[in-house]
Motif scaffolding. Structure first.
Motif, PDB file in Angstrom:
ATOM      1  N   UNK A 216       4.740  -3.127   1.006  1.00 16.31           N
ATOM      2  CA  UNK A 216       5.899  -3.268   1.890  1.00 16.31           C
ATOM      3  C   UNK A 216       6.238  -1.905   2.480  1.00 16.31           C
ATOM      4  N   UNK A 217       6.696  -1.924   3.724  1.00 17.01           N
ATOM      5  CA  UNK A 217       7.135  -0.677   4.360  1.00 17.01           C
ATOM      6  C   UNK A 217       8.397  -0.964   5.146  1.00 17.01           C
ATOM      7  N   UNK A 218       9.409  -0.147   4.914  1.00 17.13           N
ATOM      8  CA  UNK A 218      10.684  -0.328   5.600  1.00 17.13           C
ATOM      9  C   UNK A 218      10.849   0.818   6.588  1.00 17.13           C
TER      10      UNK A 218
ATOM     11  N   UNK B 104       4.844  -5.913   5.908  1.00 16.04           N
ATOM     12  CA  UNK B 104       4.250  -6.224   4.601  1.00 16.04           C
ATOM     13  C   UNK B 104       2.831  -6.748   4.757  1.00 16.04           C
TER      14      UNK B 104
ATOM     15  N   UNK C 211      13.383   1.637   8.354  1.00 17.63           N
ATOM     16  CA  UNK C 211      14.711   2.243   8.391  1.00 17.63           C
ATOM     17  C   UNK C 211      14.749   3.587   7.678  1.00 17.63           C
ATOM     18  N   UNK C 212      14.204   3.633   6.483  1.00 15.82           N
ATOM     19  CA  UNK C 212      14.251   4.883   5.732  1.00 15.82           C
ATOM     20  C   UNK C 212      12.853   5.394   5.371  1.00 15.82           C
TER      21      UNK C 212
ATOM     22  N   UNK D 209      10.714   4.066   3.488  1.00 15.07           N
ATOM     23  CA  UNK D 209      10.264   3.795   2.122  1.00 15.07           C
ATOM     24  C   UNK D 209       9.111   2.800   2.152  1.00 15.07           C
ATOM     25  N   UNK D 210       8.177   3.001   1.261  1.00 17.86           N
ATOM     26  CA  UNK D 210       7.044   2.076   1.205  1.00 17.86           C
ATOM     27  C   UNK D 210       6.568   1.958  -0.232  1.00 17.86           C
ATOM     28  N   UNK D 211       5.900   0.844  -0.529  1.00 20.25           N
ATOM     29  CA  UNK D 211       5.348   0.683  -1.868  1.00 20.25           C
ATOM     30  C   UNK D 211       4.043  -0.103  -1.817  1.00 20.25           C
TER      31      UNK D 211
END
Lengths: 186, 294
Positions: free
Chosen positions: A52-54, A25, A56-57, A59-61
């Motif tokens: 934020x960036x995950x 993040x 695992x999958x 996904x980011x925003x």
């Protein structure tokens, strides 16, 4: 019985490995946009981007307050907020998306990777799906930096441009993104 | 077989849970970010009064103020256009919250200087958010015309007028902003012994946007006057229209006051009777220049 034990073990393993995945993040990312015409250049910078960036999958925003865009010329800033972005009505801009080539990126190994992202960009109350191909992601231990650039058209986001100033605002606006993530700890 | 389904289902749930939680994190981060109210007023002046609008650092504002004579003079005086009061003003922002300015009016060959400091900003979100913007204005004026009676002992200090003002403004909606202005005008020299040297007044002003680039404005001061001479003076009332065109703001106004600096229009010695139709048409034209380089 064996089967149940096995599946519980696998499940445990899976959850554990998921926990080993990281969330990155930042609260001070950079997004700027640039419009260039023979008559006038417009350059706005926002250094208070939350993202934020995950891993695992993938996904980011991204999220930002539209009013935090700073212009060199205060009058341009005021016109941007009052007349074009209408930031009292639409205070936030957001992007929610996913890395589509997650398998090409190894978040546990230092290096630079090219990422592709697809997602939805919301600005001025309008949501459009966008694709960004040439994203430079650099993994360096617990740091992750991302650089991207894409183009957006004001008319796609319902931004009215009066004919008098039409020549001063580019048909396509270049948006630059530079994010330096660190590890998110709860 | 069933167990596999449960297993897959669990994985699915844990996955779908993920993208949800970073979106929640994003929303909660954004909601604690402080957001300051901007553009409470379009221009640094409502009509005659200062507004809480501050210039940005290193910006210069050049204002031409013009008030014609009273329209009640009729056609013989061409509805006041035959004679006019004017003031030239320069304002410069040393900082986003601090502006200094100077002005020159033709009436009484008056020079004025002011300092305008923003103390609080209306905001929402974050730890402390203020419901209003609070600005302090201090100005002094000096008339440079000869004294009325050159034979008596005239002191330099007699030329001076001081004004202190608090500007308390709130942008209630995108369109409506209101401002309260507790004010004290101090004149070192007044006409008679019984007249007040210190005149307290409270002003109210506001603007209502009718289109993106146009707004209706008004201002009014209620003064607290005790002496017989002061009571005969009229409180200032003004209504106007702000028109914004790129780098300029045009303000077209009707006011019962021919003067444009606080010591003139709040004090009221030159104000006409608004309700008898003694109005002055006028305009302010502003032009902002940016001295930011990088």
């Amino acid at each position: 019985m064996k089967q149940i034990t096995l599946s519980i073990l696998t499940l445990l393993f899976f959850t554990l490995s998921l926990n080993a995945q990281k969330t990155f993040y930042t609260k001070s990312g950079y997004i700027g946009f640039f419009s260039s015409t023979p008559l006038e250049n417009i350059d706005a910078r926002n250094h208070q981007v939350v993202s934020f960036l995950k891993t695992a999958d993938g996904s980011l925003n991204f999220g930002l307050l539209v009013k935090s865009f700073k212009f060199k010329n205060a009058l341009m800033e005021e016109h941007f907020n009052e007349n074009y972005a209408e930031s009292d009505k639409y205070p936030k801009a957001k992007f929610k998306g996913k890395i589509v080539n997650l398998s090409d990126i190894d978040f546990n190994n230092n290096g630079t990777y090219i990422a592709k992202v697809e997602g939805n960009l919301t600005f001025h109350g309008v949501t459009n799906s966008i694709k960004i191909d040439n994203i430079n992601l650099t993994v360096n231990g617990d740091k992750l930096t991302g650089k991207a650039s894409f183009k957006a058209k004001p008319e796609d986001y319902n931004i009215e441009i009066p004919s008098v100033v039409r020549g001063k605002i580019a048909k396509e606006i270049t948006v630059n993104v530079e994010i330096e993530y660190s590890l998110y700890k709860k | 077989m069933n167990k596999i389904f449960i297993f897959l289902g669990l994985i699915f749930i844990s996955f779908s849970g993920f993208s949800q939680d970073i979106d929640d994190l994003l929303d909660s981060e954004l909601s604690v970010t402080k957001e300051y109210t901007t553009a409470t007023f379009k221009s640094t002046h409502i009509i005659n009064s200062h507004s809480v609008a501050q210039l940005k650092k290193n910006h210069l504002n050049f204002i031409i103020y013009h008030r014609f004579g009273s329209i009640s003079g009729g056609i013989s005086k061409f509805f006041g256009i035959d004679n006019a009061n004017m003031r030239l003003g320069f304002e410069y922002a040393l900082n986003d919250w601090l502006t200094i300015g100077i002005g020159r009016s033709n009436y009484e060959k008056n020079y004025d200087g002011f300092i305008k400091a923003r103390l609080l900003r209306q905001s929402k979100g974050g730890k402390f958010s203020s419901p209003v913007t609070l600005t302090y204005l201090a100005s002094s004026e000096i008339f440079s015309r000869p004294f009325n009676d050159p034979n008596r002992k005239n002191y330099f200090s007699s030329r001076l007028t001081y004004v202190h003002q608090l500007l308390i403004a709130r942008k209630f909606s995108e369109n409506l902003s209101l401002q309260l202005m507790p004010t004290v005008v101090h004149k070192n020299l007044v006409k008679t012994v019984t007249q007040m040297n210190d005149l307290p007044a409270i002003g109210i002003g506001g603007r209502y946007k009718i289109t993106k680039r146009m707004a209706v404005t008004f201002e009014y001061y209620k003064s607290i006057r005790f002496s017989n001479e002061d009571i005969q003076y009229h409180d200032p009332i003004g209504i106007g229209i702000d028109i914004e065109t790129g780098g300029h703001v045009f303000q077209l106004v009707f006011s019962n006051s021919p003067l444009m600096q606080e010591g003139g229009f709040v004090y009221g010695a030159n104000n006409d009777d608004f309700f008898k139709g003694d109005l002055h048409f006028g305009f302010n034209i502003t032009r902002v220049f940016s001295f930011n380089h990088n």
